[in-house]
Design a protein around this motif. Sequence first.
Motif, PDB file in Angstrom:
ATOM      1  N   LYS A   9      43.244  37.054  41.517  1.00  0.00           N
ATOM      2  CA  LYS A   9      42.462  38.285  41.538  1.00  0.00           C
ATOM      3  C   LYS A   9      41.163  38.106  40.768  1.00  0.00           C
ATOM      4  CE  LYS A   9      45.906  41.949  42.193  1.00  0.00           C
ATOM      5  NZ  LYS A   9      46.416  43.220  41.642  1.00  0.00           N
ATOM      6  N   ILE A  10      40.170  38.879  41.162  1.00  0.00           N
ATOM      7  CA  ILE A  10      38.906  38.964  40.431  1.00  0.00           C
ATOM      8  C   ILE A  10      38.787  40.380  39.892  1.00  0.00           C
ATOM      9  CG2 ILE A  10      36.394  38.825  40.588  1.00  0.00           C
ATOM     10  CD1 ILE A  10      36.781  36.898  42.940  1.00  0.00           C
ATOM     11  N   TYR A  11      38.556  40.501  38.578  1.00  0.00           N
ATOM     12  CA  TYR A  11      38.424  41.803  37.938  1.00  0.00           C
ATOM     13  C   TYR A  11      36.964  42.019  37.546  1.00  0.00           C
ATOM     14  CZ  TYR A  11      43.517  41.573  37.480  1.00  0.00           C
ATOM     15  OH  TYR A  11      44.858  41.468  37.746  1.00  0.00           O
ATOM     16  N   ASP A  48      38.037  36.162  36.253  1.00  0.00           N
ATOM     17  CA  ASP A  48      38.556  35.474  37.433  1.00  0.00           C
ATOM     18  C   ASP A  48      39.957  34.965  37.093  1.00  0.00           C
ATOM     19  OD1 ASP A  48      38.998  34.103  39.738  1.00  0.00           O
ATOM     20  OD2 ASP A  48      37.090  33.025  39.738  1.00  0.00           O
ATOM     21  N   ASP A  49      40.959  35.713  37.511  1.00  0.00           N
ATOM     22  CA  ASP A  49      42.360  35.403  37.175  1.00  0.00           C
ATOM     23  C   ASP A  49      42.954  34.519  38.264  1.00  0.00           C
ATOM     24  OD1 ASP A  49      45.064  35.356  36.592  1.00  0.00           O
ATOM     25  OD2 ASP A  49      45.130  37.437  35.915  1.00  0.00           O
ATOM     26  N   ARG A  50      42.958  33.203  38.019  1.00  0.00           N
ATOM     27  CA  ARG A  50      43.485  32.251  38.999  1.00  0.00           C
ATOM     28  C   ARG A  50      44.993  32.374  39.157  1.00  0.00           C
ATOM     29  NH1 ARG A  50      39.566  29.523  42.046  1.00  0.00           N
ATOM     30  NH2 ARG A  50      37.675  29.449  40.788  1.00  0.00           N
ATOM     31  N   ARG A  75      41.671  37.487  45.735  1.00  0.00           N
ATOM     32  CA  ARG A  75      40.740  36.456  46.172  1.00  0.00           C
ATOM     33  C   ARG A  75      40.891  36.176  47.664  1.00  0.00           C
ATOM     34  NH1 ARG A  75      41.623  33.446  42.583  1.00  0.00           N
ATOM     35  NH2 ARG A  75      39.734  33.635  41.351  1.00  0.00           N
ATOM     36  N   GLU A 131      36.602  38.578  49.568  1.00  0.00           N
ATOM     37  CA  GLU A 131      36.067  37.888  48.397  1.00  0.00           C
ATOM     38  C   GLU A 131      34.554  37.779  48.466  1.00  0.00           C
ATOM     39  OE1 GLU A 131      36.524  33.698  45.912  1.00  0.00           O
ATOM     40  OE2 GLU A 131      37.820  34.097  47.635  1.00  0.00           O
ATOM     41  N   SER A 149      39.482  45.621  40.764  1.00  0.00           N
ATOM     42  CA  SER A 149      40.098  44.321  41.030  1.00  0.00           C
ATOM     43  C   SER A 149      40.224  44.101  42.520  1.00  0.00           C
ATOM     44  CB  SER A 149      41.476  44.222  40.375  1.00  0.00           C
ATOM     45  OG  SER A 149      42.395  45.088  40.995  1.00  0.00           O
ATOM     46  N   ILE A 176      33.175  39.767  34.000  1.00  0.00           N
ATOM     47  CA  ILE A 176      33.923  39.351  35.183  1.00  0.00           C
ATOM     48  C   ILE A 176      35.095  38.496  34.726  1.00  0.00           C
ATOM     49  CG2 ILE A 176      33.858  38.107  37.379  1.00  0.00           C
ATOM     50  CD1 ILE A 176      32.136  40.599  37.302  1.00  0.00           C
ATOM     51  N   ARG A 188      32.040  39.234  45.608  1.00  0.00           N
ATOM     52  CA  ARG A 188      31.109  38.337  44.917  1.00  0.00           C
ATOM     53  C   ARG A 188      29.665  38.766  45.128  1.00  0.00           C
ATOM     54  NH1 ARG A 188      33.367  34.275  42.342  1.00  0.00           N
ATOM     55  NH2 ARG A 188      35.428  33.504  42.943  1.00  0.00           N
TER      56      ARG A 188
END
Length: 321
Positions: A73-75, A67-69, A6, A41, A3, A65, A45
């Motif tokens: 966070k990006i997992y 993408d937890d707005r 962003r 980020e 994780s 993937i 990416r």
Amino acid sequence: MKSVRRNNPRAAQLRALRRATLPAAAPAPHPPPHDRLGSTEARIRKEIAIMKKLHHAHVVRLIEIIDDRLREKIYIVMEYLGGGEIKWHDGDYHPVLTLSQSRRILRDTVLGLEYLHQQGIIHRDIKPANLLWTDDRRQVKIGDFGVSQFCYAQRLAAGGADLPDDPLLQDDADLSFRAGSPAFLAPEVVWEHTRDPATGRALFDATDAEKKLQAPRPPITAAIDVWALGVTLFCLVAGDTPFLPMRAVQSQSEEFALYAAVCNNAWEPPARIGYESASTADGEGAEIVALLDRFLTKDYRKRITLNGVKVRGSMRWWILC
């Protein structure tokens, strides 16, 4: 699972400070992707874009993937490998792997790395910690593409015509920046520490433009992965790194000493290798030393290629496919 946030608040503050102290400039009509995204980020990416391209038995597979707005966070959900990373030494830096185990690890890594290079991907951080066992410890897969880079020249050299249209992969400017683990960096990556063998003087001096022109920096190619694989093989069979003991590099000055050794010093084969303490004077031990000598060739143009490892089938140690 991996994780990443962003946005990095500290990085944002530094960017704001720079903008406040630098004169205003007209915005570029087409800013590159790494300018439009925060650096953290952008890296994550790019890692995702690279992993989406990869499907091979010896490369860790991307599953999903997220993408937890809400949490910003990006997992990255990846294939689970229950065997974990390769353990190659004990507390005293003695090897814990047999030569047979090291050979299997090398074989799987060569096959995975060959696939990456065919896709135009330079891994840039090959080392034992990024090689993972399957549950049954019968197979090894390459993981961690956090500093990997797509290279157009490498893809074209591999005969690929289908170049990616992802803008994150089209920008290969990051190849000019140093990345990876110090003990596994190739001489061309730390080239500024190279000295003239005749005079002992540095070939590169940042304050001397003329000297810099006389000794141009070697290109960064897929050969850096081959060097790192050679260092990895040395670690597996010897229990330590080839130029300076890993435990000795604990400060920046020692790190620079390591780079100087990588660029200028010959490596010394140990008298015995592997858990079984095999002699390097003859037999399989001597074959391994011969292979390591081809891997750890400082001139990237003379360094063995992955295909060169595979075709030398007359010796027991070299990989047969």
